[in-house]
Design a protein around this motif. Structure first.
Motif, PDB file in Angstrom:
ATOM      1  N   THR A   1       0.855  -1.476   0.166  1.00  0.00           N
ATOM      2  CA  THR A   1       0.126   0.048   0.083  1.00  0.00           C
ATOM      3  C   THR A   1       0.707   1.286  -0.059  1.00  0.00           C
ATOM      4  O   THR A   1       0.529   2.434  -0.308  1.00  0.00           O
ATOM      5  CB  THR A   1      -0.915  -0.023   1.334  1.00  0.00           C
TER       6      THR A   1
ATOM      7  N   ASP B   1      -3.651  -4.745   3.037  1.00  0.00           N
ATOM      8  CA  ASP B   1      -3.947  -3.662   2.804  1.00  0.00           C
ATOM      9  C   ASP B   1      -3.906  -2.576   3.952  1.00  0.00           C
ATOM     10  O   ASP B   1      -4.662  -1.538   3.552  1.00  0.00           O
ATOM     11  CB  ASP B   1      -5.633  -3.846   2.874  1.00  0.00           C
TER      12      ASP B   1
ATOM     13  N   SER C   1      -5.023   0.797   1.814  1.00  0.00           N
ATOM     14  CA  SER C   1      -5.004   0.553   0.271  1.00  0.00           C
ATOM     15  C   SER C   1      -5.481   1.548  -0.673  1.00  0.00           C
ATOM     16  O   SER C   1      -5.183   1.815  -1.648  1.00  0.00           O
ATOM     17  CB  SER C   1      -5.341  -0.991  -0.218  1.00  0.00           C
TER      18      SER C   1
END
Length: 199
Positions: free
Chosen positions: A121, A138, A174
């Motif tokens: 991310t 994420d 993310s």
């Protein structure tokens, strides 16, 4: 002309560092190999190596530019790109963390050097520093202990930079720009220190 043995030797990739501490079970997947092999103390590491730590396992790598990378348990790390010129004091490193816990301590260089830690991310651009992070698919949380780190989302559509100074941390999810830097509590910093500490 080169002798066959010398020619074969010339093809050997150049070591960019070695394993300087190890606890538990750690593997390395070399470029061009299909199966990971166990990591042992003093083992050399190379560009594009992928290093994974098992449960209750940690590893410390010392690179040729004196960068020290420590990985906590269940972490995956790739030495994507690395070049270092000691005479010119230049360095280019791209280090990728897919998941897990990491700490990176970099020696300051006098000349421009480009060092990036890339996660699923975030991108952290580093200026002579000591930083730690926890990475999942994420979300990435990064805290700086020394120096300055500029954090951005790995996807350019999410504009925005967080500049982190000592004691400050940010999280990059993310689908959004990095969070505003906040001062991390000592217990939170200590937890990451412990996760990445080796004897």
């Amino acid at each position: 002309s080169l002798l066959p043995a010398a020619a074969a030797h010339a093809q050997q990739p150049k070591s960019i560092g070695q394993v300087t501490a190890l606890e538990g079970k750690v593997t390395v997947l070399r470029q061009g190999k299909f199966a990971p092999e166990p990591v042992t103390l003093q083992k050399h590491v190379f560009q594009e190596d992928i290093i994974e730590t098992d449960r209750a396992s940690k590893v410390r790598l010392t690179l040729s530019d004196a960068t020290v990378i420590s990985l906590g348990e269940q972490s995956r790390f790739e030495l994507k790109e690395f070049s270092h010129d000691a005479r010119q004091q230049t360095r280019l490193s791209r280090l990728a963390i897919a998941w897990g816990f990491f700490r990176a301590i970099l020696k300051e260089m006098t000349s421009p050097s480009s060092v990036e830690v890339i996660t699923p991310t975030a991108i952290a651009a580093i200026r002579g520093t000591d930083l730690m992070g926890e990475v999942t698919a994420d979300s990435t949380a990064i805290v700086v202990l020394e120096g300055t780190v500029v954090v951005s989302n790995v996807r350019p559509i999410f504009r925005g930079l967080s500049t982190l100074t000592p004691g400050m941390g940010a999280t990059v999810k993310s689908d959004e720009p990095p969070s505003t830097p906040i001062r991390w509590s000592e217990p939170r910093i200590e937890g990451l220190r412990r996760a990445t500490a080796l004897q």
